[in-house]
Write a protein that holds these residues in place. Structure first.
Motif, PDB file in Angstrom:
ATOM      1  N   UNK A  33       0.836  -1.202   0.000  1.00 15.96           N
ATOM      2  CA  UNK A  33       0.000   0.000   0.000  1.00 15.96           C
ATOM      3  C   UNK A  33       0.870   1.251   0.000  1.00 15.96           C
ATOM      4  N   UNK A  34       1.902   1.268   0.833  1.00 18.75           N
ATOM      5  CA  UNK A  34       2.820   2.413   0.881  1.00 18.75           C
ATOM      6  C   UNK A  34       3.549   2.598  -0.448  1.00 18.75           C
ATOM      7  N   UNK A  35       3.952   1.495  -1.051  1.00 20.84           N
ATOM      8  CA  UNK A  35       4.655   1.553  -2.333  1.00 20.84           C
ATOM      9  C   UNK A  35       3.753   2.127  -3.415  1.00 20.84           C
ATOM     10  N   UNK A  36       2.519   1.687  -3.457  1.00 19.13           N
ATOM     11  CA  UNK A  36       1.564   2.195  -4.449  1.00 19.13           C
ATOM     12  C   UNK A  36       1.327   3.688  -4.243  1.00 19.13           C
ATOM     13  N   UNK A  37       1.222   4.105  -2.994  1.00 19.21           N
ATOM     14  CA  UNK A  37       1.024   5.526  -2.682  1.00 19.21           C
ATOM     15  C   UNK A  37       2.222   6.355  -3.171  1.00 19.21           C
ATOM     16  N   UNK A  38       3.446   5.869  -2.930  1.00 19.93           N
ATOM     17  CA  UNK A  38       4.645   6.586  -3.386  1.00 19.93           C
ATOM     18  C   UNK A  38       4.712   6.624  -4.912  1.00 19.93           C
ATOM     19  N   UNK A  39       4.346   5.515  -5.550  1.00 21.67           N
ATOM     20  CA  UNK A  39       4.353   5.474  -7.012  1.00 21.67           C
ATOM     21  C   UNK A  39       3.383   6.503  -7.583  1.00 21.67           C
ATOM     22  N   UNK A  41       2.405   9.297  -6.211  1.00 20.29           N
ATOM     23  CA  UNK A  41       2.987  10.624  -6.013  1.00 20.29           C
ATOM     24  C   UNK A  41       4.074  10.881  -7.049  1.00 20.29           C
ATOM     25  N   UNK A  42       4.934   9.905  -7.290  1.00 21.72           N
ATOM     26  CA  UNK A  42       6.016  10.059  -8.265  1.00 21.72           C
ATOM     27  C   UNK A  42       5.480  10.256  -9.675  1.00 21.72           C
ATOM     28  N   UNK A  43       4.433   9.527 -10.032  1.00 22.73           N
ATOM     29  CA  UNK A  43       3.861   9.652 -11.378  1.00 22.73           C
ATOM     30  C   UNK A  43       3.230  11.020 -11.554  1.00 22.73           C
ATOM     31  N   UNK A  44       2.559  11.521 -10.518  1.00 19.88           N
ATOM     32  CA  UNK A  44       1.951  12.846 -10.619  1.00 19.88           C
ATOM     33  C   UNK A  44       3.028  13.904 -10.826  1.00 19.88           C
ATOM     34  N   UNK A  45       4.127  13.806 -10.101  1.00 22.24           N
ATOM     35  CA  UNK A  45       5.228  14.739 -10.275  1.00 22.24           C
ATOM     36  C   UNK A  45       5.895  14.588 -11.624  1.00 22.24           C
ATOM     37  N   UNK A  46       5.945  13.368 -12.115  1.00 23.27           N
ATOM     38  CA  UNK A  46       6.576  13.091 -13.399  1.00 23.27           C
ATOM     39  C   UNK A  46       5.792  13.742 -14.535  1.00 23.27           C
ATOM     40  N   UNK A  47       4.497  13.762 -14.431  1.00 18.79           N
ATOM     41  CA  UNK A  47       3.667  14.354 -15.475  1.00 18.79           C
ATOM     42  C   UNK A  47       3.992  15.838 -15.650  1.00 18.79           C
ATOM     43  N   UNK A  48       4.126  16.531 -14.540  1.00 20.36           N
ATOM     44  CA  UNK A  48       4.478  17.953 -14.594  1.00 20.36           C
ATOM     45  C   UNK A  48       5.870  18.144 -15.196  1.00 20.36           C
ATOM     46  N   UNK A  49       6.807  17.302 -14.808  1.00 16.92           N
ATOM     47  CA  UNK A  49       8.167  17.399 -15.342  1.00 16.92           C
ATOM     48  C   UNK A  49       8.192  17.105 -16.841  1.00 16.92           C
TER      49      UNK A  49
END
Length: 79
Positions: A33-39, A41-49
């Protein structure tokens, strides 16, 4: 009567097995669950980048085209 007693015993055994499986896998579930949550967050940030990268690459392409246009006449003279 015997069949009923056997069924109750089997149900209790299965319930105990299920509880043990839940207990044994609980930390794995929490980690997943924690891993999915971090993923997420990372994907959302990646989209902006990625959007910023596309803008930057577009700007570089425009500048490259401008340089090529400016140097085109000089290239013809060299050839």
């Amino acid at each position: 009567r015997r069949r009923s007693t056997d069924m109750v015993q089997e149900i209790k055994s299965l319930d105990s097995d299920m509880q043990m499986l839940v207990y044994e896998n609980y930390s794995k579930f929490i980690t997943a669950t924690d891993t999915i949550r971090r993923m997420k967050t990372n994907v959302e940030g990646m989209s902006e980048k990625m959007e910023r990268l596309l803008d930057t690459v577009g700007g570089i392409s425009d500048k490259s085209d401008a340089v090529n246009d400016t140097l085109a006449s000089r290239r013809r003279n060299i050839e």
